[in-house]
Design an enzyme around this catalytic site. Structure first.
Site, PDB file in Angstrom:
ATOM      1  N   GLU A  11       0.797  -1.242   0.000  1.00  0.00           N
ATOM      2  CA  GLU A  11       0.000   0.000   0.000  1.00  0.00           C
ATOM      3  C   GLU A  11       0.811   1.263   0.000  1.00  0.00           C
ATOM      4  O   GLU A  11       0.287   2.331  -0.286  1.00  0.00           O
ATOM      5  CB  GLU A  11      -0.908   0.116   1.241  1.00  0.00           C
ATOM      6  CG  GLU A  11      -1.773  -0.994   1.557  1.00  0.00           C
ATOM      7  CD  GLU A  11      -1.170  -1.740   2.708  1.00  0.00           C
ATOM      8  OE1 GLU A  11       0.025  -2.032   2.612  1.00  0.00           O
ATOM      9  OE2 GLU A  11      -1.883  -2.042   3.656  1.00  0.00           O
ATOM     10  N   ASP A  84      -1.599  -4.707   4.121  1.00  0.00           N
ATOM     11  CA  ASP A  84      -1.456  -4.926   5.569  1.00  0.00           C
ATOM     12  C   ASP A  84      -2.218  -6.150   6.086  1.00  0.00           C
ATOM     13  O   ASP A  84      -3.240  -6.546   5.529  1.00  0.00           O
ATOM     14  CB  ASP A  84      -1.933  -3.687   6.332  1.00  0.00           C
ATOM     15  CG  ASP A  84      -0.894  -2.576   6.300  1.00  0.00           C
ATOM     16  OD1 ASP A  84       0.249  -2.850   5.920  1.00  0.00           O
ATOM     17  OD2 ASP A  84      -1.254  -1.434   6.652  1.00  0.00           O
ATOM     18  N   ASP A  86      -4.465  -6.940   8.241  1.00  0.00           N
ATOM     19  CA  ASP A  86      -5.676  -6.720   9.029  1.00  0.00           C
ATOM     20  C   ASP A  86      -6.863  -6.659   8.063  1.00  0.00           C
ATOM     21  O   ASP A  86      -6.702  -6.849   6.857  1.00  0.00           O
ATOM     22  CB  ASP A  86      -5.574  -5.458   9.897  1.00  0.00           C
ATOM     23  CG  ASP A  86      -5.298  -4.202   9.076  1.00  0.00           C
ATOM     24  OD1 ASP A  86      -5.407  -4.264   7.835  1.00  0.00           O
ATOM     25  OD2 ASP A  86      -4.966  -3.169   9.675  1.00  0.00           O
ATOM     26  N   GLU A  88      -8.622  -4.205   7.033  1.00  0.00           N
ATOM     27  CA  GLU A  88      -8.488  -3.124   6.055  1.00  0.00           C
ATOM     28  C   GLU A  88      -7.570  -3.568   4.914  1.00  0.00           C
ATOM     29  O   GLU A  88      -7.862  -3.353   3.743  1.00  0.00           O
ATOM     30  CB  GLU A  88      -7.906  -1.887   6.763  1.00  0.00           C
ATOM     31  CG  GLU A  88      -8.129  -0.583   6.039  1.00  0.00           C
ATOM     32  CD  GLU A  88      -9.548  -0.049   6.239  1.00  0.00           C
ATOM     33  OE1 GLU A  88     -10.207  -0.430   7.200  1.00  0.00           O
ATOM     34  OE2 GLU A  88      -9.976   0.733   5.376  1.00  0.00           O
ATOM     35  N   TYR A 306       3.983  -5.046  12.891  1.00  0.00           N
ATOM     36  CA  TYR A 306       2.804  -4.279  12.482  1.00  0.00           C
ATOM     37  C   TYR A 306       2.145  -3.614  13.696  1.00  0.00           C
ATOM     38  O   TYR A 306       1.987  -4.247  14.742  1.00  0.00           O
ATOM     39  CB  TYR A 306       1.813  -5.199  11.776  1.00  0.00           C
ATOM     40  CG  TYR A 306       0.687  -4.465  11.114  1.00  0.00           C
ATOM     41  CD1 TYR A 306       0.952  -3.409  10.244  1.00  0.00           C
ATOM     42  CD2 TYR A 306      -0.629  -4.819  11.351  1.00  0.00           C
ATOM     43  CE1 TYR A 306      -0.080  -2.723   9.630  1.00  0.00           C
ATOM     44  CE2 TYR A 306      -1.665  -4.142  10.730  1.00  0.00           C
ATOM     45  CZ  TYR A 306      -1.387  -3.091   9.874  1.00  0.00           C
ATOM     46  OH  TYR A 306      -2.406  -2.418   9.266  1.00  0.00           O
ATOM     47  N   ARG A 308      -0.915  -2.086  14.105  1.00  0.00           N
ATOM     48  CA  ARG A 308      -2.362  -2.111  14.390  1.00  0.00           C
ATOM     49  C   ARG A 308      -2.727  -3.525  14.824  1.00  0.00           C
ATOM     50  O   ARG A 308      -2.947  -4.404  14.003  1.00  0.00           O
ATOM     51  CB  ARG A 308      -3.163  -1.695  13.160  1.00  0.00           C
ATOM     52  CG  ARG A 308      -2.925  -0.254  12.762  1.00  0.00           C
ATOM     53  CD  ARG A 308      -3.835   0.225  11.665  1.00  0.00           C
ATOM     54  NE  ARG A 308      -3.470   1.573  11.277  1.00  0.00           N
ATOM     55  CZ  ARG A 308      -2.595   1.884  10.321  1.00  0.00           C
ATOM     56  NH1 ARG A 308      -2.003   0.908   9.641  1.00  0.00           N
ATOM     57  NH2 ARG A 308      -2.301   3.130  10.039  1.00  0.00           N
ATOM     58  N   HIS A 353      -2.766 -11.795  15.291  1.00  0.00           N
ATOM     59  CA  HIS A 353      -1.638 -10.908  15.036  1.00  0.00           C
ATOM     60  C   HIS A 353      -0.575 -11.111  16.091  1.00  0.00           C
ATOM     61  O   HIS A 353      -0.726 -11.886  17.022  1.00  0.00           O
ATOM     62  CB  HIS A 353      -2.103  -9.451  15.065  1.00  0.00           C
ATOM     63  CG  HIS A 353      -2.933  -9.091  13.867  1.00  0.00           C
ATOM     64  ND1 HIS A 353      -3.491  -7.861  13.694  1.00  0.00           N
ATOM     65  CD2 HIS A 353      -3.298  -9.828  12.789  1.00  0.00           C
ATOM     66  CE1 HIS A 353      -4.157  -7.833  12.555  1.00  0.00           C
ATOM     67  NE2 HIS A 353      -4.067  -9.022  12.010  1.00  0.00           N
TER      68      HIS A 353
END
Length: 686
Positions: A11, A84, A86, A88, A306, A308, A353
């Site tokens: 991204e 990423d 997650d 999103e 990461y 988040r 995660h």
């Protein structure tokens, strides 16, 4: 030069740069610069009659990128979607597949917690399909937020003020702040007293120490039991001519365990308390550390995992490395008997995660300090210290508790001495809210024995008053949102930014205050859309989104369950809600220009005094916390000349102190820091 066989899409351009250097010539790495498709901003973009079908469009910023991405996909035999790890990121990968019109056979999804050579290699060796459950969960969140925002906001424009907005999560955050303000307004402070005795050993070193009144007979004093001076005087009278004798001595060993490694919320809270970072700044710095930067001979490397996440999981390899580091650096006795495993208490813990940790503990903060900016270093040091300490052994204290009898009263003194530092060697414990040091430092008592007589130096009472609950700061608001299950790791920072951008709350001395506008909108929503500001309801919606991610619920069903009652509330509110007007607070001041009364208004920058004759009269004054006008000194001549326009420079006074400004304002906006008296350093400008 041979053509690449594979396209890897990430991204961000920073990730593109970092990963490009890790992969060989077989791989082409390109960035999508975030989302490339979204709902249109000009209309709802959700077909309610067609089972809430969303209509996505290519975002304007992505139109220029799309040809390069398509060309890259065309030239290569396989596309790795490396967005990423997650929901999103999963949705971005799915949108990329749709926008690039790629068949399932042409794409593979890869994820990694850290941007290191080994993590990228492992991800490429273990690709998978796009997880459509995660995509649906993100899609449901997007559609829910769109329905609330685009349906409710126009009603607020119509009934209160144009440009207002309401949001499924932001409105709950504002509600929490408004409710706290009401608690503070209603709070009745109560008086109470404590009594202390300063005592001295009669023998040996004659050490002094303080003990606190604990009980009378067997009845313990609670905080509010001694209510006034009269009650204190009775106690002091009773204690006249008393002998003070040690009646009980208790020694114990107390252990303190380290805190778990950071997750998003705890990192944001700690960065706020320890290094004064806002949640947004913390996430921006963490993003940079995650995406990678040049570190000497290593080249571009991601420094943290990461950022988040709501998981305390730590990769086995990272635990082994931490164990080796601690043993080498601090010694074997700083290692726990068993490897520490932390369980998340959050109701909202998402996918498997990892916690936030350095990608290698051997990159000690001071060793790489020269490659980082000041802010990057501060956050990296926090993350490194928290993770390393989480893998270390307990701190051990010797505690001593003594009861001292005086007639039928008992005083109690406690002391604590650090016996073994353990994890405190790396990470200091702070108080939760105000950043004060917790009682983890030595507070030693002299060596006392039962039956020992003590000399009274003095008895002294102290008057106290109960205090209202503190207003939220960023750290405590994030903590409250997390505890209630409101929002997710990716949303805390945007929520805080949004409620300030909308002028629903303002920040004063690092505490949130609701504005008049925020209070009005909250009261309207609470009356007509009780569920929108209801904490339990919003937390319930978050749990339903989690069920979608797990594949246990259909996303359209969750939307329908929400929308059916919401649309009825909308209809009723449109009929019954009266036109609302923000009522500014009255003041005793009169406008010096037009003679009309002055009123107190709110802005996101704070409260100010304004003429009630606005817009005909635009007189305003800054006010202090007591609503008194802040009188600024008149500008002073300095003898200096503006280097931009040649006009004289004046000494002016702003919120942050004096500064130099061109007298040609507004034609010339040149400002400078005011030189300090020694002529070497400069003061901060306004």
């Amino acid at each position: 030069m041979k053509a690449p066989k594979y396209l890897v899409i990430v991204e961000s351009p920073t990730k593109e740069k970092t990963i490009s250097k890790m992969l060989g010539s077989d791989y082409m790495v390109l960035s999508s610069y975030g989302h490339i498709r979204d709902l249109p901003s000009s209309k709802l973009g959700v077909d309610i009659e067609d089972n809430f079908k969303p209509s996505y469009i290519i975002m304007p910023k992505a139109k220029k990128l799309l040809p390069d991405l398509k060309e890259g996909a065309k030239k290569t035999k396989l596309v790795y979607l490396a967005t990423d790890y997650d929901r999103e990121g999963e949705a971005i990968a799915w949108h990329l597949q749709k926008a690039l019109d790629l068949p399932d056979t042409k794409i593979k999804r890869i994820t990694f917690h850290e941007i290191t050579q080994s993590a990228i290699k492992e991800a490429l060796e273990n690709p998978r399909k796009i997880d459509l459950n995660l995509v649906d969960s993100q899609q449901a969140r997007r559609v829910l937020d769109r329905l609330v925002g685009y349906k409710l906001s126009p009603l607020l424009w119509k009934k209160i003020k144009y440009g207002l907005s309401a949001g499924r999560v932001q409105s709950v955050a504002v509600h929490l702040i408004c409710e706290r303000e009401k608690e503070i307004a209603k709070f009745n402070s109560l008086e109470y007293w404590s009594v202390h005795a300063e005592l001295e050993k009669e023998k040996e070193d004659k050490s002094h120490f303080i003990s606190n009144l604990f009980s009378k007979g067997t009845v313990r004093y609670e905080k509010l039991d001694v209510k006034n001076k009269e009650a204190v005087d009775v106690i002091l009278k009773d204690l006249e001519n008393a002998q003070y004798v040690v009646s009980k001595v208790e020694r114990k060993e107390q252990r303190r365990s380290p805190l778990p490694p950071y997750i998003t919320s705890s990192m944001q809270q700690d960065a706020s308390r320890r290094i004064n970072f806002s949640a947004a700044k913390t996430m921006m710095m963490a993003q940079k550390l995650y995406e990678g930067m040049p570190i000497g001979d290593e080249g571009n490397v991601g420094l943290i995992t990461y950022m988040r996440t709501d998981s305390f999981n730590v990769a086995v390899q990272a635990q082994k490395e931490a164990k080796k580091y601690v043993e080498e650096k601090y010694g074997k006795n700083f290692l726990p008997e068993k490897q520490r495993i932390y369980q998340t208490k959050s109701k909202s813990a998402q996918e498997a995660h990892e916690a936030i940790r350095p990608t290698s503990v051997y990159r000690a903060p001071n060793d790489i300090k020269k490659y980082l900016s000041g802010d990057e270093f501060k956050l990296y040091e926090l993350i490194w210290q928290r993770f390393v300490s989480s893998q270390m052994t307990d701190a051990v204290y010797d505690t001593l508790s003594c009861d001292i009898k005086a007639k039928n009263y008992i005083f109690r003194a406690t002391g604590k001495t650090l016996k073994f530092s353990g994890f405190l060697q790396v990470y200091e414990i702070l108080e939760n809210d105000n950043g004060k040091e917790k009682d983890d430092k030595d507070s030693s008592l002299p060596d006392l024995i039962e039956g020992e007589k003590l000399s009274l130096i003095k008895l002294y009472p102290e008057q106290h008053f109960t205090e209202p609950p503190p207003r939220f700061n960023e750290a405590s608001l994030i903590k409250a949102l997390e505890e209630h299950g409101i929002g997710r790791p990716s949303t805390y920072a945007p929520i805080i930014k949004t409620i300030q951008d909308r002028s629903y709350v303002r920040m004063d001395q690092r505490r949130f205050f609701p504005t008049q506008l925020g209070s009005l909108v909250d009261s309207v929503l609470a009356k007509h859309f009780a569920e929108i500001v209801d904490i339990e309801f919003t937390a319930g919606v978050e749990e339903k989104l989690d069920l979608i991610a797990e594949g246990s619920s259909k996303w359209t069903k969750v939307i329908e369950e929400f929308y059916t009652p919401f649309s009825k509330d909308l209809e009723q509110a449109d009929k019954n809600m009266e036109r609302q007007k923000i009522k500014p607070e009255e003041s005793k001041e009169i406008c010096p220009k037009c003679g009309k009364p002055m009123v107190i208004r709110d802005s996101r920058r704070g409260r100010f005094l304004a003429c009630s004759g606005f817009p005909e009269c635009r007189t305003t004054f800054s006010i202090d916390k007591n609503n008194d006008i802040i009188v600024k000194p008149a500008p002073e001549a300095t003898g200096q000349v503006c280097e931009k326009c040649g006009k004289p420079m004046l000494k002016r006074f702003g919120k942050r102190g004096p500064f130099l400004a061109c007298s040609g304002f507004p034609g010339c906006r040149n400002t400078k820091r005011l030189p300090k008296e020694d002529g070497n350093k400069e003061q901060d400008e306004k």
